[in-house]
Design a protein around this motif. Sequence first.
Motif, PDB file in Angstrom:
ATOM      1  N   ASP A  92      85.714  34.728   4.644  1.00  0.00           N
ATOM      2  CA  ASP A  92      85.772  36.044   5.627  1.00  0.00           C
ATOM      3  C   ASP A  92      85.388  35.681   7.248  1.00  0.00           C
ATOM      4  OD1 ASP A  92      86.587  38.120   4.150  1.00  0.00           O
ATOM      5  OD2 ASP A  92      84.463  38.485   3.176  1.00  0.00           O
ATOM      6  N   ILE A  93      86.146  36.100   8.012  1.00  0.00           N
ATOM      7  CA  ILE A  93      85.690  35.609   9.284  1.00  0.00           C
ATOM      8  C   ILE A  93      85.922  36.610  10.199  1.00  0.00           C
ATOM      9  CG2 ILE A  93      86.696  34.201  11.261  1.00  0.00           C
ATOM     10  CD1 ILE A  93      87.812  32.323   9.133  1.00  0.00           C
ATOM     11  N   GLU A  94      84.675  36.864  10.790  1.00  0.00           N
ATOM     12  CA  GLU A  94      84.419  38.117  11.596  1.00  0.00           C
ATOM     13  C   GLU A  94      84.561  37.786  13.083  1.00  0.00           C
ATOM     14  OE1 GLU A  94      80.559  39.747  10.468  1.00  0.00           O
ATOM     15  OE2 GLU A  94      81.559  39.857   8.540  1.00  0.00           O
ATOM     16  N   PRO A  95      84.755  38.646  14.244  1.00  0.00           N
ATOM     17  CA  PRO A  95      84.786  38.255  15.661  1.00  0.00           C
ATOM     18  C   PRO A  95      83.521  37.300  15.894  1.00  0.00           C
ATOM     19  CG  PRO A  95      85.173  40.731  15.231  1.00  0.00           C
ATOM     20  CD  PRO A  95      84.560  40.135  13.934  1.00  0.00           C
ATOM     21  N   GLY A  96      83.760  36.619  16.725  1.00  0.00           N
ATOM     22  CA  GLY A  96      82.900  35.622  17.473  1.00  0.00           C
ATOM     23  C   GLY A  96      83.331  34.166  17.029  1.00  0.00           C
ATOM     24  N   MET A  97      82.485  33.048  17.410  1.00  0.00           N
ATOM     25  CA  MET A  97      83.002  32.017  17.181  1.00  0.00           C
ATOM     26  C   MET A  97      82.894  31.405  15.812  1.00  0.00           C
ATOM     27  SD  MET A  97      83.274  29.541  20.542  1.00  0.00           S
ATOM     28  CE  MET A  97      84.159  28.276  19.676  1.00  0.00           C
ATOM     29  N   PHE A  98      83.898  30.822  14.965  1.00  0.00           N
ATOM     30  CA  PHE A  98      83.771  30.451  13.611  1.00  0.00           C
ATOM     31  C   PHE A  98      83.944  29.030  13.570  1.00  0.00           C
ATOM     32  CE2 PHE A  98      85.158  29.320   9.570  1.00  0.00           C
ATOM     33  CZ  PHE A  98      84.075  30.105   8.682  1.00  0.00           C
ATOM     34  N   GLY A  99      83.287  28.095  13.161  1.00  0.00           N
ATOM     35  CA  GLY A  99      83.561  26.659  13.095  1.00  0.00           C
ATOM     36  C   GLY A  99      83.755  26.326  11.730  1.00  0.00           C
ATOM     37  N   LEU A 100      84.962  25.417  11.776  1.00  0.00           N
ATOM     38  CA  LEU A 100      85.576  24.825  10.484  1.00  0.00           C
ATOM     39  C   LEU A 100      85.328  23.433  10.636  1.00  0.00           C
ATOM     40  CD1 LEU A 100      87.110  25.447   7.611  1.00  0.00           C
ATOM     41  CD2 LEU A 100      88.850  24.744   8.745  1.00  0.00           C
ATOM     42  N   LEU A 101      84.280  23.145   9.883  1.00  0.00           N
ATOM     43  CA  LEU A 101      83.725  21.489   9.864  1.00  0.00           C
ATOM     44  C   LEU A 101      84.163  20.861   8.569  1.00  0.00           C
ATOM     45  CD1 LEU A 101      81.722  19.880  11.812  1.00  0.00           C
ATOM     46  CD2 LEU A 101      80.028  20.613  10.268  1.00  0.00           C
ATOM     47  N   GLY A 102      84.630  19.708   8.908  1.00  0.00           N
ATOM     48  CA  GLY A 102      84.994  18.890   7.891  1.00  0.00           C
ATOM     49  C   GLY A 102      85.506  17.375   8.030  1.00  0.00           C
ATOM     50  N   PRO A 103      85.272  16.447   7.316  1.00  0.00           N
ATOM     51  CA  PRO A 103      86.008  14.941   7.696  1.00  0.00           C
ATOM     52  C   PRO A 103      87.466  15.183   8.013  1.00  0.00           C
ATOM     53  CG  PRO A 103      85.131  14.988   5.574  1.00  0.00           C
ATOM     54  CD  PRO A 103      84.923  16.488   5.985  1.00  0.00           C
ATOM     55  N   ASN A 104      87.981  13.895   8.509  1.00  0.00           N
ATOM     56  CA  ASN A 104      89.252  13.813   8.549  1.00  0.00           C
ATOM     57  C   ASN A 104      89.791  13.775   6.912  1.00  0.00           C
ATOM     58  OD1 ASN A 104      89.788  13.414  11.393  1.00  0.00           O
ATOM     59  ND2 ASN A 104      89.357  11.214  11.173  1.00  0.00           N
ATOM     60  N   GLY A 105      91.036  14.363   7.018  1.00  0.00           N
ATOM     61  CA  GLY A 105      91.797  14.562   5.707  1.00  0.00           C
ATOM     62  C   GLY A 105      91.089  15.571   4.820  1.00  0.00           C
ATOM     63  N   ALA A 106      90.126  16.353   5.367  1.00  0.00           N
ATOM     64  CA  ALA A 106      89.758  17.527   4.613  1.00  0.00           C
ATOM     65  C   ALA A 106      90.502  18.775   4.207  1.00  0.00           C
ATOM     66  CB  ALA A 106      88.592  17.956   5.155  1.00  0.00           C
ATOM     67  N   GLY A 107      91.541  19.017   5.142  1.00  0.00           N
ATOM     68  CA  GLY A 107      92.580  19.981   5.133  1.00  0.00           C
ATOM     69  C   GLY A 107      92.356  20.906   6.287  1.00  0.00           C
ATOM     70  N   LYS A 108      91.617  20.510   7.253  1.00  0.00           N
ATOM     71  CA  LYS A 108      91.324  21.527   8.297  1.00  0.00           C
ATOM     72  C   LYS A 108      92.780  21.916   9.050  1.00  0.00           C
ATOM     73  CE  LYS A 108      88.376  18.678  10.573  1.00  0.00           C
ATOM     74  NZ  LYS A 108      88.645  17.577   9.631  1.00  0.00           N
ATOM     75  N   SER A 109      93.496  20.896   9.472  1.00  0.00           N
ATOM     76  CA  SER A 109      94.891  21.140  10.080  1.00  0.00           C
ATOM     77  C   SER A 109      95.640  21.924   9.299  1.00  0.00           C
ATOM     78  CB  SER A 109      95.472  19.866  10.526  1.00  0.00           C
ATOM     79  OG  SER A 109      94.587  19.323  11.619  1.00  0.00           O
ATOM     80  N   THR A 110      95.622  21.606   7.901  1.00  0.00           N
ATOM     81  CA  THR A 110      96.609  22.242   7.175  1.00  0.00           C
ATOM     82  C   THR A 110      96.263  23.848   7.043  1.00  0.00           C
ATOM     83  OG1 THR A 110      96.819  20.456   5.719  1.00  0.00           O
ATOM     84  CG2 THR A 110      97.318  22.564   4.600  1.00  0.00           C
ATOM     85  N   LEU A 111      94.873  24.107   6.880  1.00  0.00           N
ATOM     86  CA  LEU A 111      94.540  25.436   7.245  1.00  0.00           C
ATOM     87  C   LEU A 111      94.736  26.160   8.434  1.00  0.00           C
ATOM     88  CD1 LEU A 111      92.908  27.949   5.704  1.00  0.00           C
ATOM     89  CD2 LEU A 111      90.618  26.770   6.605  1.00  0.00           C
ATOM     90  N   MET A 112      94.567  25.292   9.445  1.00  0.00           N
ATOM     91  CA  MET A 112      94.858  26.224  10.805  1.00  0.00           C
ATOM     92  C   MET A 112      96.313  26.290  10.900  1.00  0.00           C
ATOM     93  SD  MET A 112      91.940  26.202  12.376  1.00  0.00           S
ATOM     94  CE  MET A 112      91.346  26.693  10.650  1.00  0.00           C
ATOM     95  N   ARG A 113      97.103  25.340  10.520  1.00  0.00           N
ATOM     96  CA  ARG A 113      98.630  25.711  10.744  1.00  0.00           C
ATOM     97  C   ARG A 113      98.844  26.802   9.881  1.00  0.00           C
ATOM     98  NH1 ARG A 113      99.275  19.906  10.293  1.00  0.00           N
ATOM     99  NH2 ARG A 113      99.503  19.959   8.486  1.00  0.00           N
ATOM    100  N   THR A 114      98.367  26.795   8.629  1.00  0.00           N
ATOM    101  CA  THR A 114      98.797  27.967   7.839  1.00  0.00           C
ATOM    102  C   THR A 114      98.337  29.404   8.164  1.00  0.00           C
ATOM    103  OG1 THR A 114      98.390  26.616   5.855  1.00  0.00           O
ATOM    104  CG2 THR A 114      98.600  28.904   5.428  1.00  0.00           C
ATOM    105  N   LEU A 115      97.233  29.513   8.779  1.00  0.00           N
ATOM    106  CA  LEU A 115      96.826  30.696   9.602  1.00  0.00           C
ATOM    107  C   LEU A 115      97.515  30.943  10.907  1.00  0.00           C
ATOM    108  CD1 LEU A 115      92.989  30.170   9.771  1.00  0.00           C
ATOM    109  CD2 LEU A 115      93.893  31.695   8.011  1.00  0.00           C
ATOM    110  N   ALA A 116      97.986  29.880  11.347  1.00  0.00           N
ATOM    111  CA  ALA A 116      98.899  30.237  12.736  1.00  0.00           C
ATOM    112  C   ALA A 116     100.305  30.712  12.169  1.00  0.00           C
ATOM    113  CB  ALA A 116      98.960  29.008  13.546  1.00  0.00           C
ATOM    114  N   THR A 117     100.437  30.747  10.782  1.00  0.00           N
ATOM    115  CA  THR A 117     101.894  31.101  10.208  1.00  0.00           C
ATOM    116  C   THR A 117     103.043  29.993  10.434  1.00  0.00           C
ATOM    117  OG1 THR A 117     102.524  32.423  11.864  1.00  0.00           O
ATOM    118  CG2 THR A 117     101.354  33.546  10.328  1.00  0.00           C
ATOM    119  N   LEU A 118     102.470  28.817  10.700  1.00  0.00           N
ATOM    120  CA  LEU A 118     103.515  27.789  11.082  1.00  0.00           C
ATOM    121  C   LEU A 118     104.136  26.934   9.524  1.00  0.00           C
ATOM    122  CD1 LEU A 118     101.782  26.026  14.133  1.00  0.00           C
ATOM    123  CD2 LEU A 118     103.822  27.628  13.935  1.00  0.00           C
ATOM    124  N   GLN A 119     103.168  27.405   8.620  1.00  0.00           N
ATOM    125  CA  GLN A 119     103.501  26.836   7.211  1.00  0.00           C
ATOM    126  C   GLN A 119     103.128  27.730   6.222  1.00  0.00           C
ATOM    127  OE1 GLN A 119     101.721  22.682   7.404  1.00  0.00           O
ATOM    128  NE2 GLN A 119     100.565  23.314   5.704  1.00  0.00           N
TER     129      GLN A 119
END
Length: 223
Positions: free
Chosen positions: A24-51
Amino acid sequence: MLTIRNLSQTYPNGVQALKSVTLDIEPGMFGLLGPNGAGKSTLMRTLATLQEPTHGQILFDNKDILQNPNVLRQCLGYLPQEFGVYPKISAYNLLDHLAVLKGVLHKKERKEQVEALLQQTNLYQVRNKSVNTFSGGMRQRFGIAQALLGNPQLIIVDEPTAGLDPEERNRFHNLLSEIGENIVVILSTHIVEDVRQLCSKMAILIAGEIKLYGSPNKLVEAL
Ligand code: ADP
Ligand code: ADP
């Protein structure tokens, strides 16, 4: 308010980049932290409805955005990890064109918005140059201006400070903090300190799974 439920992504090569992510992500700044290869970009692209995810649900203000991607696209700003090649036109004209694509059709409104964003990102002085001539930090700030077009309610920022010198990083952080006062900003990064300085909530993603969720001060101690 953004709700992510049981989001999974398995790529055709069998890599499970996301494994039933719920957040759950509320207004404000939310940090998604993780090492390379964790899946961060995948999650960001999915949220951006690019995939599209393999499974799961994303709700924005209770609306299902995978069923109705346009609901989110209208109020979304996305700052990708990598920038492409820019057209040779000036930064001003490029922002102006992008504003049209975002649906800011009124010429006067567009001029006001584009000028205000160039001021806010400290690029007004160089507005007549092509983005191709910009330094890394200037490109990041241009990315923010681009993401802010059309007054979005959600901004997604993927690994923003890679390759920036300390002064540019500071400048970029201040800009993000300013933006995060009003809307949801999701910052994806592998830099613990950035999340600690900037975010009010965070999650840690490791090998496609959310491992910890809470306030940075508490979590960072636990690391
Ligand atoms: P991060 O942004 O945290 O570095 P990514 O989302 O880029 O993580 O990648 C997560 C995993 O998924 C990695 O193992 C990566 O190689 C793999 N991956 C990312 N994109 C693709 C893709 N388009 N096809 C196949 N595998 C991918
Ligand atoms: P990150 O820096 O976020 O880990 P990557 O370097 O893993 O990103 O990925 C860069 C690009 O390559 C992305 O568009 C991603 O989808 C793609 N990609 C990553 N891993 C793979 C893979 N194993 N197969 C195909 N595409 C991939």
